[in-house]
Design a protein around this motif. Structure first.
Motif, PDB file in Angstrom:
ATOM      1  N   UNK A  49     -10.863  -1.092  -5.402  1.00 52.70           N
ATOM      2  CA  UNK A  49      -9.578  -0.492  -5.083  1.00 52.70           C
ATOM      3  C   UNK A  49      -8.518  -0.982  -6.048  1.00 52.70           C
ATOM      4  N   UNK A  50      -7.648  -0.065  -6.450  1.00 47.95           N
ATOM      5  CA  UNK A  50      -6.440  -0.448  -7.155  1.00 47.95           C
ATOM      6  C   UNK A  50      -5.285  -0.255  -6.176  1.00 47.95           C
ATOM      7  N   UNK A  51      -4.188  -0.935  -6.445  1.00 49.00           N
ATOM      8  CA  UNK A  51      -3.070  -0.918  -5.493  1.00 49.00           C
ATOM      9  C   UNK A  51      -1.773  -0.546  -6.199  1.00 49.00           C
ATOM     10  N   UNK A  52      -1.069   0.421  -5.614  1.00 53.89           N
ATOM     11  CA  UNK A  52       0.211   0.835  -6.203  1.00 53.89           C
ATOM     12  C   UNK A  52       1.340   0.527  -5.216  1.00 53.89           C
ATOM     13  N   UNK A  53       2.400  -0.152  -5.698  1.00 53.27           N
ATOM     14  CA  UNK A  53       3.483  -0.516  -4.786  1.00 53.27           C
ATOM     15  C   UNK A  53       4.277   0.683  -4.274  1.00 53.27           C
ATOM     16  N   UNK A  78       3.091  -7.413   3.266  1.00 52.85           N
ATOM     17  CA  UNK A  78       3.485  -6.013   3.083  1.00 52.85           C
ATOM     18  C   UNK A  78       2.513  -5.068   3.803  1.00 52.85           C
ATOM     19  N   UNK A  79       2.906  -3.810   3.878  1.00 50.49           N
ATOM     20  CA  UNK A  79       2.050  -2.800   4.476  1.00 50.49           C
ATOM     21  C   UNK A  79       0.931  -2.387   3.537  1.00 50.49           C
ATOM     22  N   UNK A  80      -0.145  -1.880   4.118  1.00 54.74           N
ATOM     23  CA  UNK A  80      -1.289  -1.417   3.334  1.00 54.74           C
ATOM     24  C   UNK A  80      -1.645   0.003   3.748  1.00 54.74           C
ATOM     25  N   UNK A  81      -1.557   0.936   2.789  1.00 53.53           N
ATOM     26  CA  UNK A  81      -1.878   2.331   3.096  1.00 53.53           C
ATOM     27  C   UNK A  81      -3.247   2.699   2.546  1.00 53.53           C
ATOM     28  N   UNK A  82      -4.018   3.401   3.350  1.00 52.10           N
ATOM     29  CA  UNK A  82      -5.361   3.826   2.954  1.00 52.10           C
ATOM     30  C   UNK A  82      -5.461   5.345   3.131  1.00 52.10           C
ATOM     31  N   UNK A  88       7.120   4.776 -12.829  1.00 49.90           N
ATOM     32  CA  UNK A  88       8.401   4.169 -13.193  1.00 49.90           C
ATOM     33  C   UNK A  88       8.430   2.715 -12.750  1.00 49.90           C
ATOM     34  N   UNK A  89       7.961   2.456 -11.567  1.00 50.93           N
ATOM     35  CA  UNK A  89       7.954   1.085 -11.054  1.00 50.93           C
ATOM     36  C   UNK A  89       6.654   0.379 -11.418  1.00 50.93           C
ATOM     37  N   UNK A  90       5.539   1.019 -11.126  1.00 50.64           N
ATOM     38  CA  UNK A  90       4.235   0.438 -11.488  1.00 50.64           C
ATOM     39  C   UNK A  90       3.105   1.445 -11.323  1.00 50.64           C
ATOM     40  N   UNK A  91       2.130   1.362 -12.203  1.00 53.68           N
ATOM     41  CA  UNK A  91       0.891   2.103 -12.026  1.00 53.68           C
ATOM     42  C   UNK A  91       0.075   1.406 -10.934  1.00 53.68           C
ATOM     43  N   UNK A  92      -0.953   2.067 -10.422  1.00 59.48           N
ATOM     44  CA  UNK A  92      -1.873   1.356  -9.536  1.00 59.48           C
ATOM     45  C   UNK A  92      -2.524   0.209 -10.314  1.00 59.48           C
ATOM     46  N   UNK A  93      -2.643  -0.959  -9.688  1.00 60.35           N
ATOM     47  CA  UNK A  93      -3.121  -2.153 -10.381  1.00 60.35           C
ATOM     48  C   UNK A  93      -4.332  -2.768  -9.687  1.00 60.35           C
ATOM     49  N   UNK A  96       5.245  -2.025   0.674  1.00 62.07           N
ATOM     50  CA  UNK A  96       3.830  -1.830   0.943  1.00 62.07           C
ATOM     51  C   UNK A  96       3.121  -1.378  -0.311  1.00 62.07           C
ATOM     52  N   UNK A  97       1.861  -1.010  -0.156  1.00 57.65           N
ATOM     53  CA  UNK A  97       1.133  -0.479  -1.293  1.00 57.65           C
ATOM     54  C   UNK A  97       0.102   0.530  -0.796  1.00 57.65           C
ATOM     55  N   UNK A  98      -0.356   1.344  -1.728  1.00 56.52           N
ATOM     56  CA  UNK A  98      -1.411   2.304  -1.410  1.00 56.52           C
ATOM     57  C   UNK A  98      -2.686   1.876  -2.120  1.00 56.52           C
ATOM     58  N   UNK A  99      -3.776   1.817  -1.370  1.00 54.92           N
ATOM     59  CA  UNK A  99      -5.076   1.484  -1.949  1.00 54.92           C
ATOM     60  C   UNK A  99      -5.690   2.755  -2.529  1.00 54.92           C
ATOM     61  N   UNK A 100      -6.072   2.709  -3.793  1.00 53.81           N
ATOM     62  CA  UNK A 100      -6.638   3.882  -4.461  1.00 53.81           C
ATOM     63  C   UNK A 100      -8.017   3.547  -5.017  1.00 53.81           C
ATOM     64  N   UNK A 101      -8.972   4.347  -4.626  1.00 51.69           N
ATOM     65  CA  UNK A 101     -10.377   4.105  -4.917  1.00 51.69           C
ATOM     66  C   UNK A 101     -10.696   4.320  -6.403  1.00 51.69           C
ATOM     67  N   UNK A 102     -11.512   3.429  -6.960  1.00 47.86           N
ATOM     68  CA  UNK A 102     -12.014   3.563  -8.323  1.00 47.86           C
ATOM     69  C   UNK A 102     -13.508   3.281  -8.314  1.00 47.86           C
TER      70      UNK A 102
END
Ligand code: C2E
Ligand code: MG
Ligand code: MG
Ligand code: MG
Length: 287
Positions: free
Chosen positions: A42-46, A113-117, A260-265, A57-63
């Protein structure tokens, strides 16, 4: 002559089709083993609050780290995972992994922080989603209030009445629900009123043109208006420019997500960002 040419064309077409089918079959076979071979991550984007610039929070994005193909993006394998049903175990893994990660950051002394899936429609309709969610919360010890599940309009509009039931069950766990890619689906405002969701994620396609195209701007301000009237929060997806940020501030959007703020990391990089978050005010000042 014509028939022969058509025949050759067909043979060529068939060969192409076979090659394509074979590639998909290969990918499907690889995907079957991706979980056990630990190739998924998972990568995480704020998600950043506009008012104070805090990471909320952040969003978990599958890789998929494929041994030959490299990093495969979800657009290239989620449809396949969905078709084959593999999305159910993959989705369950992602859910638990994301919850564990949120707790791990907290244990490192980072802000809670919050975690979005993201959920897929197959997962959403699978019947045992509330059980899977409850299990992930229990195993990770993440407080339910910090978990957010992202649904899409199309997912819930297939069977709105059934969807409301599932959503209510999920809300019963104490978590947050959001509607992803909002504005691109066909959810009627009448249903929106009955959906127990907390947040609308305004689709990136509207945000992209918001400072250039009055109709995109009108859609965004209208979504924010409706959300405010229904007591829902809003987050803008795919924010890339200062002009977009300025617009969103002006129409009182609650939060943003975007390059603008951050890519998924990767998790480790996200932890560093969380430890020393860049100031949003500073980004705005550069407009
Ligand atoms: P989504 O949930 O709408 O996620 C937002 C997508 O926009 C992500 O693409 C993210 O990397 C990208 N994005 C974020 N900020 C920007 C920006 O400023 N500019 C641009 N051009 N793009 C931005 P990604 O990671 O490729 O994911 C694509 C989609 O795959 C997601 O869309 C979601 O529908 C699906 N997906 C990702 N992870 C999961 C998962 O764990 N389960 C399920 N079922 N679906 C997932
Ligand atoms: Mg999403
Ligand atoms: Mg989205
Ligand atoms: Mg999307």
């Amino acid at each position: 002559y014509q028939a022969k040419q058509r025949g050759n064309g067909f043979a060529f077409y068939r060969a192409e089709m076979n090659r394509h089918a074979l590639k998909i079959l290969e990918l499907e076979n690889d995907l079957r083993h991706a979980l056990e071979r630990r190739e998924l991550l998972l990568h995480y984007q704020p998600k950043v609050e506009l008012a104070r610039g805090r990471i909320i929070g952040c969003e978990a994005l599958l890789r998929w780290q494929h041994p030959q193909r490299g990093l495969v993006s979800p657009a290239d394998f989620i449809p396949l995972a969905e078709e084959t049903g593999l999305i159910v175990p993959i989705g369950a893994w992602a859910l638990l992994e994301a919850c564990n990660q949120a707790m791990q950051w907290q244990q490192q002394g980072l802000p809670a922080i919050g975690m979005a899936v993201n959920l897929s429609s197959r997962q959403f309709r699978s019947g045992d989603l509330p059980t899977a969610v409850a299990a992930a919360l229990r195993h990770s010890a993440l407080p339910a209030s910090r978990l957010e599940l992202e649904l899409t309009e199309s997912m819930v509009m297939d069977d709105p009445a059934g969807a409301v039931q599932t959503m209510q069950q999920l809300k019963g766990c104490g978590l947050q629900l959001s509607l992803d890619d909002f504005g691109t689906g066909y959810s009627s405002l009448n249903y929106l009123r009955h959906f127990p969701v907390d947040c609308l994620k305004i689709d990136a396609s509207f945000i992209r043109d918001v400072d250039r195209d009055p109709s995109a701007a009108a859609v965004v301000t209208s979504i924010i208006d409706i959300a405010q009237n229904l007591g829902l929060t809003t987050i803008a997806e795919g924010v890339e420019t200062h002009a977009q940020l300025t617009f969103l501030r002006r129409c009182q959007c609650d939060a943003l997500q975007g390059y603008l703020y951050s890519r998924p990391l990767p998790a480790a990089d996200f932890a560093q960002l969380l430890a020393r978050p860049p100031a949003l005010a500073h980004l705005a000042a550069r407009t």
